[in-house]
Structures are given as C-alpha cells and as structure tokens.
Design an enzyme around this catalytic site. Sequence first.
Site, PDB file in Angstrom:
ATOM      1  N   LYS A  93       0.881  -1.334   0.071  1.00 28.13           N
ATOM      2  CA  LYS A  93      -0.290  -0.133  -0.029  1.00 28.13           C
ATOM      3  C   LYS A  93       0.964   1.352  -0.109  1.00 28.13           C
ATOM      4  O   LYS A  93       0.323   2.432  -0.633  1.00 28.13           O
ATOM      5  CB  LYS A  93      -0.890  -0.044   1.023  1.00 28.13           C
ATOM      6  CG  LYS A  93      -2.205  -0.901   0.805  1.00 28.13           C
ATOM      7  CD  LYS A  93      -3.249  -0.925   1.976  1.00 28.13           C
ATOM      8  CE  LYS A  93      -4.556  -1.607   1.559  1.00 28.13           C
ATOM      9  NZ  LYS A  93      -4.403  -2.671   1.861  1.00 28.13           N
ATOM     10  N   GLU A 115     -10.208   6.718   3.760  1.00 26.39           N
ATOM     11  CA  GLU A 115     -11.335   5.843   4.327  1.00 26.39           C
ATOM     12  C   GLU A 115     -10.260   4.742   4.709  1.00 26.39           C
ATOM     13  O   GLU A 115      -9.438   4.349   3.997  1.00 26.39           O
ATOM     14  CB  GLU A 115     -12.498   5.513   3.678  1.00 26.39           C
ATOM     15  CG  GLU A 115     -12.185   4.131   2.728  1.00 26.39           C
ATOM     16  CD  GLU A 115     -10.959   4.770   1.573  1.00 26.39           C
ATOM     17  OE1 GLU A 115     -11.131   5.652   1.138  1.00 26.39           O
ATOM     18  OE2 GLU A 115     -10.558   3.861   1.100  1.00 26.39           O
ATOM     19  N   SER A 382       1.810  -9.908  -0.839  1.00 26.23           N
ATOM     20  CA  SER A 382       1.386  -8.472  -0.839  1.00 26.23           C
ATOM     21  C   SER A 382       1.767  -7.713   0.532  1.00 26.23           C
ATOM     22  O   SER A 382       2.063  -6.458   0.631  1.00 26.23           O
ATOM     23  CB  SER A 382       0.060  -8.135  -1.008  1.00 26.23           C
ATOM     24  OG  SER A 382      -0.897  -8.858  -0.463  1.00 26.23           O
TER      25      SER A 382
HETATM   26  C1  LIG Z   1      -5.138  -3.951   1.582  1.00 26.59           C
HETATM   27  C2  LIG Z   1      -4.323  -5.263   1.209  1.00 26.59           C
HETATM   28  C3  LIG Z   1      -4.812  -6.047   0.222  1.00 26.59           C
HETATM   29  C4  LIG Z   1      -5.893  -5.893  -0.917  1.00 26.59           C
HETATM   30  O1  LIG Z   1      -5.848  -4.725  -1.431  1.00 26.59           O
HETATM   31  P1  LIG Z   1      -5.543  -4.835  -3.022  1.00 26.59           P
HETATM   32  O2  LIG Z   1      -5.963  -3.461  -3.700  1.00 26.59           O
HETATM   33  O3  LIG Z   1      -6.303  -5.727  -3.795  1.00 26.59           O
HETATM   34  O4  LIG Z   1      -4.122  -5.111  -3.291  1.00 26.59           O
HETATM   35  C5  LIG Z   1      -3.819  -7.045  -0.068  1.00 26.59           C
HETATM   36  N1  LIG Z   1      -3.045  -7.564   0.782  1.00 26.59           N
HETATM   37  C6  LIG Z   1      -2.600  -6.771   1.727  1.00 26.59           C
HETATM   38  C7  LIG Z   1      -1.442  -6.976   2.775  1.00 26.59           C
HETATM   39  C8  LIG Z   1      -3.262  -5.741   2.053  1.00 26.59           C
HETATM   40  O5  LIG Z   1      -3.049  -4.917   3.227  1.00 26.59           O
END
Ligand SMILES: *Cc1c(COP(=O)(O)O)cnc(C)c1O
Length: 399
Positions: A93, A115, A382
Amino acid sequence: MTGKSHKAQTPGRFGVYGGRYVPETLMAALEELEREYGKAKRDPEFKQQLEDLFRNYAGRPTPLFLARRLTEKLGGAKVYLKREDLLHTGAHKINNCLGQALLVERMGKHRVIAETGAGQHGVATATVCALFGFECVVYMGTEDMRRQELNVFRMRLLGAEVRGVDSGSRTLKDAINEAMRDWVTNVRTTHYLLGSVLGAHPYPTMVRDFHAVIGREARAQILKAEGKLPTAIIACVGGGSNSIGIFHHFLKDKKVQLVGVEAGGRGERLGEHAARFHGGKPGVLHGTYSYVLQDDAGQIATTHSVSAGLDYPSIGPEHAWLKDTSRAQYVAASDREALAACTLLAQTEGIIPALESAHAVADCVKRAPQMKKSEIVIVNVSGRGDKDMGILRENLKNC
Ligand SMILES: *Cc1c(COP(=O)(O)O)cnc(C)c1O
C-alpha cells in the site's frame, strides 16, 4: 461489447467498465487530479522523486525469492515469492500512498482524507502524511475501530485524526460515504487518498501506475534469475491494486497466465464471501462501474472474509475488463485454505504472510503440483502477517 484487445479505448474506461459516477461537485476535483497526474507522469523530476522515496523510504526494490522448500513440498513448478511484505509499513500500500502524496504537494493542497476498513490503508496514509507534513483525517466505521484498536492507536501515534463513522453497518462502505461527504465540502484544500484501484477516473489508472513497479521489478528479476518468463503469476484481489500492480507489465506477454484470487470466505451463498466474479453482477459502486456483489433488488450485499483487506463488495474496473476478455482468470480461496496456506508458508520458508496474501499462496498450493518442474510461478506476497496475529491465534488454536 468488449472487443478483443485488453487495452482500454478511452481514458478511464476499461471496455465498458470504469468511468466517473460522482456528484457534480466532485467533477472539478477529479479533472484537476487527472490533469495534475498527467503532467506529473511526463515530468522527469516527479519520476525521480518517486523513485527516491521508493528506494530510500519504502525499501524498494523488493526481493524475488525462490521458495525452495515450498517448491519441493508441492512437487511441481518452481515457486518464487515477490516480497512486498518487506516494505515499510508491511505491505504494498505504501507505493500508492507515496505517489499520491507527491501529487498532493504538487497541487498545493495540505489536507488529506482517507477511508479505512481494517486500518491498513489508514496507517499507510497517516505514514505519508507525517512524512510530508500534511493534515490527515481518516474515516473508519466504529465497528471496525473496535475490531482494529491497535491500528487506530497507530494512526493517532502518527499524528492522524481518526473519525468514527456510526451509520449503517459501521464498516468500510459507511466510512467511504463519509469521506466522500468531507471531500465534497472541502475539495479546494483537500485530497482524497484512495487506497486501491477503485473509485472514479483517474483513480483506477493512477493507483495502478503507482503499483506497476511491482511487476516491472518482478519481470526483470525473473529474467535475470531464470532467463525466461513465468508460466503463471498469482496475486490476491481485494480492490485489486497489488494484483494489477504485478500483472501490468506482463499483460502483453500472452503466454503468462495471470491469476487473481478472491476471498471465498466460509461458503458460496451471498454474504458468506467476497468473490465478486463468483456471484457478483456489473453495477456502480463508489464512483465506478464494475462487478458488484448485490441482491436481486440491487442492494449492496454484505461480504465476509477472514482477511479484512479482501472484504469489499466491488472490484477494480480493470479486473472486470481482464476477466471479460479472459486475459486474466479469477479464482477463489476459502478462509480455511488461506489459513492453511499461511501456516504452510510460515513453516516451510519462515515467512508469515498477511491473510490477504495467504489467499494467493493457497492457490499456488493447488496449482503448482499440477505443473511441470520446468515451469515457474510467481506469487505476490502483498503484505506481512504481523497485523493478523490475533485472528491467526483465534483460528489456529491447535497450532
Ligand atoms: C489492502 C491489502 C490487500 C488488498 O488490496 P488490493 O488493492 O486488492 O491489493 C491485499 N494484501 C494486503 C497485505 C493488504 O494490506
């Protein structure tokens, strides 16, 4: 309707999806943002500033790691992990937040609103606001505040004001409504820092571009390590930003399978999951036209996932387009599969993924054994699992 090319025909549209469905009062702000982003994109100084922040603040490039023990255990394709979990604040993010913060500075604004559901995007936003010296207000449902106490504290520690939203289900979609209301009122001084490839144009395109660095690095890294492209790339899909970020620079490599993994939750019935492509229909939510989980009357459905980051009733419009054109495929992993995958990755590689990312790992666990040993898969990790310790402890009692 959808044509053959995966390319969008008009700015802000991905086939029929995307667009700008907002009150008239926000049009000027969206146009300003589009213009400013257009200029920034062509400005070498902007590019250089962003690269510098990526490298020296966020910790890019992130490694592409060969998961040897997991590969051996699954007995098929070679598994590589793209380590977005190693970034500052623990997930991808921050890429988007840094990009938008630079734009806020260029627009001469000094107040940022956002948000947040579980608090992850709120924390990343509060982080960049501290870094840039912006005033920061984060809207959050009071039910979410109760569930995510620690992230509320974290945001406040970073100097942000967290405003509780007491209407509706007191969760993410109510927080979005309230943030929109604030933006309409304060649009001249305030930027709305949206956290995924959602919302009205230019957000889905702009947020994608800020995350495209993930796939740009991964492509170069795999070519260096293996001298060839992977057979498949797997990423979890909430709003869709980490997945589109790793997919983007592979879109033209038609042989590379792109796999998005949605939250299968605890069952197939409406309300038990957040798999928009397995039960959702096209519709408008929060400014964009895409797949939406809704009932027969068009009311937005409630959703469930063990991972808060995947728990949203709509999905980025570019994914809707990639799905309709079959350039990407979308599958679901259940809560239980994600929890098992989380444990597996922890115990084979010493990496505890975020529960969102664990959904991508879960699909890899099903897919890799069916593939040849000469094939390669890349899983986008992610984020890291530190934030999920409470949920993991509750769900893995006999661990
Ligand atoms: C917020 C988040 C997501 C989901 O958001 P996307 O916009 O689909 O990437 C996925 N993995 C993590 C670790 C997150 O914090």
